[in-house]
Design an enzyme around this catalytic site. Structure first.
Site, PDB file in Angstrom:
ATOM      1  N   TYR A  79       0.855  -1.210   0.000  1.00 48.77           N
ATOM      2  CA  TYR A  79       0.000   0.000   0.000  1.00 48.77           C
ATOM      3  C   TYR A  79       0.881   1.248   0.000  1.00 48.77           C
ATOM      4  O   TYR A  79       0.617   2.221  -0.698  1.00 48.77           O
ATOM      5  CB  TYR A  79      -0.891  -0.018   1.249  1.00 48.77           C
ATOM      6  CG  TYR A  79      -1.885   1.119   1.290  1.00 48.77           C
ATOM      7  CD1 TYR A  79      -3.189   0.935   0.855  1.00 48.77           C
ATOM      8  CD2 TYR A  79      -1.514   2.381   1.763  1.00 48.77           C
ATOM      9  CE1 TYR A  79      -4.106   1.975   0.873  1.00 48.77           C
ATOM     10  CE2 TYR A  79      -2.418   3.430   1.789  1.00 48.77           C
ATOM     11  CZ  TYR A  79      -3.715   3.226   1.340  1.00 48.77           C
ATOM     12  OH  TYR A  79      -4.601   4.262   1.365  1.00 48.77           O
ATOM     13  N   PHE A 131      -9.679  20.209 -23.471  1.00 52.44           N
ATOM     14  CA  PHE A 131     -10.198  18.850 -23.572  1.00 52.44           C
ATOM     15  C   PHE A 131     -11.418  18.815 -22.647  1.00 52.44           C
ATOM     16  O   PHE A 131     -11.492  19.574 -21.684  1.00 52.44           O
ATOM     17  CB  PHE A 131      -9.141  17.809 -23.171  1.00 52.44           C
ATOM     18  CG  PHE A 131      -9.670  16.410 -23.333  1.00 52.44           C
ATOM     19  CD1 PHE A 131      -9.897  15.903 -24.599  1.00 52.44           C
ATOM     20  CD2 PHE A 131     -10.006  15.642 -22.231  1.00 52.44           C
ATOM     21  CE1 PHE A 131     -10.468  14.644 -24.770  1.00 52.44           C
ATOM     22  CE2 PHE A 131     -10.568  14.378 -22.399  1.00 52.44           C
ATOM     23  CZ  PHE A 131     -10.799  13.883 -23.665  1.00 52.44           C
ATOM     24  N   THR A 132     -12.395  17.953 -22.948  1.00 46.79           N
ATOM     25  CA  THR A 132     -13.667  17.972 -22.207  1.00 46.79           C
ATOM     26  C   THR A 132     -13.456  17.957 -20.688  1.00 46.79           C
ATOM     27  O   THR A 132     -13.985  18.811 -19.966  1.00 46.79           O
ATOM     28  CB  THR A 132     -14.541  16.755 -22.602  1.00 46.79           C
ATOM     29  OG1 THR A 132     -13.740  15.573 -22.499  1.00 46.79           O
ATOM     30  CG2 THR A 132     -15.061  16.895 -24.020  1.00 46.79           C
ATOM     31  N   ASP A 222      -0.167  19.076 -20.743  1.00 50.96           N
ATOM     32  CA  ASP A 222      -0.935  17.835 -20.815  1.00 50.96           C
ATOM     33  C   ASP A 222      -0.219  16.924 -21.808  1.00 50.96           C
ATOM     34  O   ASP A 222      -0.283  17.113 -23.023  1.00 50.96           O
ATOM     35  CB  ASP A 222      -2.368  18.129 -21.277  1.00 50.96           C
ATOM     36  CG  ASP A 222      -3.224  16.863 -21.391  1.00 50.96           C
ATOM     37  OD1 ASP A 222      -2.651  15.756 -21.466  1.00 50.96           O
ATOM     38  OD2 ASP A 222      -4.462  16.979 -21.412  1.00 50.96           O
ATOM     39  N   LYS A 265      -2.795   6.644 -23.031  1.00 49.12           N
ATOM     40  CA  LYS A 265      -2.518   6.913 -24.449  1.00 49.12           C
ATOM     41  C   LYS A 265      -1.060   6.580 -24.770  1.00 49.12           C
ATOM     42  O   LYS A 265      -0.725   5.427 -24.954  1.00 49.12           O
ATOM     43  CB  LYS A 265      -2.892   8.350 -24.752  1.00 49.12           C
ATOM     44  CG  LYS A 265      -4.406   8.521 -24.627  1.00 49.12           C
ATOM     45  CD  LYS A 265      -4.858   9.938 -24.723  1.00 49.12           C
ATOM     46  CE  LYS A 265      -6.356  10.016 -24.713  1.00 49.12           C
ATOM     47  NZ  LYS A 265      -6.981   9.973 -26.026  1.00 49.12           N
ATOM     48  N   ARG A 388     -17.237  14.499 -31.771  1.00 48.09           N
ATOM     49  CA  ARG A 388     -16.459  15.580 -31.174  1.00 48.09           C
ATOM     50  C   ARG A 388     -16.972  16.883 -31.777  1.00 48.09           C
ATOM     51  O   ARG A 388     -16.392  17.458 -32.684  1.00 48.09           O
ATOM     52  CB  ARG A 388     -14.956  15.410 -31.419  1.00 48.09           C
ATOM     53  CG  ARG A 388     -14.353  14.152 -30.829  1.00 48.09           C
ATOM     54  CD  ARG A 388     -14.006  14.180 -29.354  1.00 48.09           C
ATOM     55  NE  ARG A 388     -15.106  14.193 -28.410  1.00 48.09           N
ATOM     56  CZ  ARG A 388     -14.969  13.883 -27.113  1.00 48.09           C
ATOM     57  NH1 ARG A 388     -13.800  13.516 -26.619  1.00 48.09           N
ATOM     58  NH2 ARG A 388     -15.987  13.952 -26.293  1.00 48.09           N
ATOM     59  N   PHE A 454     -22.308  14.074 -23.497  1.00 51.87           N
ATOM     60  CA  PHE A 454     -22.005  13.137 -24.576  1.00 51.87           C
ATOM     61  C   PHE A 454     -21.813  11.707 -24.080  1.00 51.87           C
ATOM     62  O   PHE A 454     -21.968  10.759 -24.837  1.00 51.87           O
ATOM     63  CB  PHE A 454     -20.761  13.594 -25.367  1.00 51.87           C
ATOM     64  CG  PHE A 454     -19.487  13.631 -24.556  1.00 51.87           C
ATOM     65  CD1 PHE A 454     -19.128  14.765 -23.855  1.00 51.87           C
ATOM     66  CD2 PHE A 454     -18.638  12.533 -24.510  1.00 51.87           C
ATOM     67  CE1 PHE A 454     -17.960  14.810 -23.105  1.00 51.87           C
ATOM     68  CE2 PHE A 454     -17.461  12.563 -23.779  1.00 51.87           C
ATOM     69  CZ  PHE A 454     -17.130  13.705 -23.071  1.00 51.87           C
TER      70      PHE A 454
END
Ligand SMILES: Cc1ncc(COP(=O)(O)O)c(C=O)c1O
Length: 481
Positions: A79, A131-132, A222, A265, A388, A454
């Site tokens: 942990y 970005f959303t 990002d 990604k 999008r 969305f």
């Protein structure tokens, strides 16, 4: 790797072998019609059993390497104090040059912590594009997002290699208007996801950093698609043609105050991280990490994924790994252009973005052309894409639709997952659909959540166009596929 054939044609050759496969199946057009209707014309709500090729996203859907999988077997599940974390932190220091690393469960968790720690009500966050989830977290913290992209960013038929550049004169104008103290940070998104996966140049990043430093504004990066942006810098910015991806990373990160990323990604795992060199930032973020994510040595991630992320970060310095998706996207875009299908150019980092405004000029934005296009693509092919456009933009405080800058159907190419024949098939069905575009009509919302609509929103067609489209498909290809 792009290889030139004896015919002169350049094709993206996979620099890996397939060792494990997952079965997929292709439902018939009438089955697809039923499935999209049951999903409320929202591709997020389809089940995978009804999907042939899943190009919804490249997030968490990439093929991991054998070394990543092997590393998972030696994960230390402690942990606190897990050795897996120290292997990740050492890798981040070695490859990206940051002293402090915080794992988080995925990219939006990093955005949440950053907004919590740095955004106060009334603050402004500047971005090359939103970005959303990055926008949602800033707004939930009481801030406002201001996008300061350059004049070419919204041109879907462009040859500009760096449409993700931040506009420096707009940056200066924002400082003059709001005052530097009101600007919580400037966020650079490596390959602007929502407008076609477009990169920024090293030169632009350097200049953004110079202006930010002059006004004491932190630069947040990002890096969810960091390796793809680095690959584009190598390909498209002449001064970097002979630099390795690792060298490009080091220079980029030298301009960055705080890096965060979705590990789903470029690093090809399921997780995320925040990294920085200034202890003051680390100290501001650290107390919130166990509140929302987990102890600092796992941050909500499985330790197996922590191990695999360390390997993924090393592997993404390989040009053939960094370039795997951009080269496939380039090939895909070229196929569509050959067939006259309107698609965002230049080719971007994560997928092929079909321009719904040009594809379906007869559908007004109030009838969600990009949403209609994703449903139509699915009916015509069994391929799942993502809206999008205006569906992905929430209503304003008065309840009005906020029309998106661009209306895109994004066909993401998960890294190392699909093959040339999959790309050829998809391009063919898109070309067929383009020939039959007059059959496609608009959509309206029937169930609409108040935030990030969305994901779970349900829609209905404004006429019987989906069944007419399926019939036209069957007339050309028969009742099977
Ligand atoms: C550029 C960018 N930033 C942040 C995120 C959010 O990351 P995650 O999906 O891991 O929460 C994404 C996800 O697609 C993204 O593309």
């Amino acid at each position: 790797m792009n290889i030139k054939l004896s015919t002169g044609q350049i094709i993206p050759v996979e620099m890996h072998k397939v060792k494990i496969v997952q079965k997929t199946s292709l439902p018939t057009a009438s089955q697809r019609l039923k499935a999209i209707d049951a999903a409320g014309y929202n591709t997020f709500l389809l089940r995978t059993r009804d999907i042939f090729l899943d190009m919804l996203t490249d997030s968490g859907t990439n093929a991991m390497s054998d070394n990543q999988l092997a590393s998972m077997m030696v994960a230390d599940d402690a942990y606190a104090g897990s050795e897996s974390f120290y292997r990740l932190a050492d890798t981040v220091q070695d490859i990206l040059g940051f002293q402090y690393t915080m794992p988080v469960h995925q990219g939006r968790a990093a955005e949440h912590l950053l907004a919590k720690a740095f955004v106060k009500p009334g603050d402004v966050v500047l971005m090359n594009y939103h970005f959303t989830t990055s926008k949602a977290h800033v707004e939930l913290a009481g801030g406002t997002v201001l996008e300061i992209f350059g004049p070419e960013a919204m041109n879907t038929e462009s040859g500009n290699p760096f449409k993700g550049n931040l506009d420096l004169s707009r940056f200066q104008a924002a400082i003059d208007k709001y005052g530097a103290k009101k600007i919580a940070y400037v966020r650079m998104e490596a390959t602007t996801n929502l407008i076609g996966g477009q990169p920024f140049s090293m030169d632009n990043l350097r200049q953004v950093k110079e202006l930010a430093t002059k006004h004491n504004i932190p630069l947040v990066f990002d890096g969810s698609l960091i390796s793809e942006n680095a690959y584009f810098i190598k390909q498209r910015e002449p001064a970097y043609a002979d630099k390795s991806i690792g060298e490009i990373f080091r220079e980029m990160m030298g301009y960055v105050d705080i890096l965060y990323l979705s590990g789903r990604k470029s690093t090809m795992v399921r997780g995320g991280l925040i990294a920085m060199n200034q202890k003051a930032y680390y100290d501001q973020l650290l107390p919130w990490l166990p509140v929302y994510e987990g102890f600092s040595t796992y941050g909500g991630m499985s330790t197996k994924e922590v191990e695999a992320m360390a390997v993924g970060i090393r592997e993404m310095t390989d040009t053939s790994v960094a370039g795997a998706t951009p080269e496939f996207v380039e090939y895909f875009v070229a196929l569509l252009l050959e067939r006259g299908v309107p698609v965002v150019t230049p080719a971007g980092g994560l997928g092929c973005h079909v321009d719904a405004k040009r594809f379906l000029p007869h559908i007004p934005q109030s009838e969600y052309p990009a949403g209609a296009l994703t449903a139509a693509i699915y009916i015509a092919s069994g391929v799942r894409s993502m809206e999008r456009g205006t569906v992905s933009t929430d209503r304003d405080a008065q309840g009005n639709d906020v029309l998106a800058d661009l209306e895109l159907a994004r066909l993401a190419l998960p890294r190392r997952t699909y093959t040339m024949s999959h790309v050829e098939y998809t391009a063919d069905r898109l070309a067929w659909l383009y020939q039959h575009r007059d059959l496609v009509g608009g959509l309206r919302f029937v169930e609409e959540p108040p935030v990030l609509r969305f994901f779970f929103g349900k829609m209905a067609p404004l006429s019987d166009w989906p069944s007419r489209l399926a019939k036209a498909f069957e007339a050309d290809f028969g009742p099977q596929f």
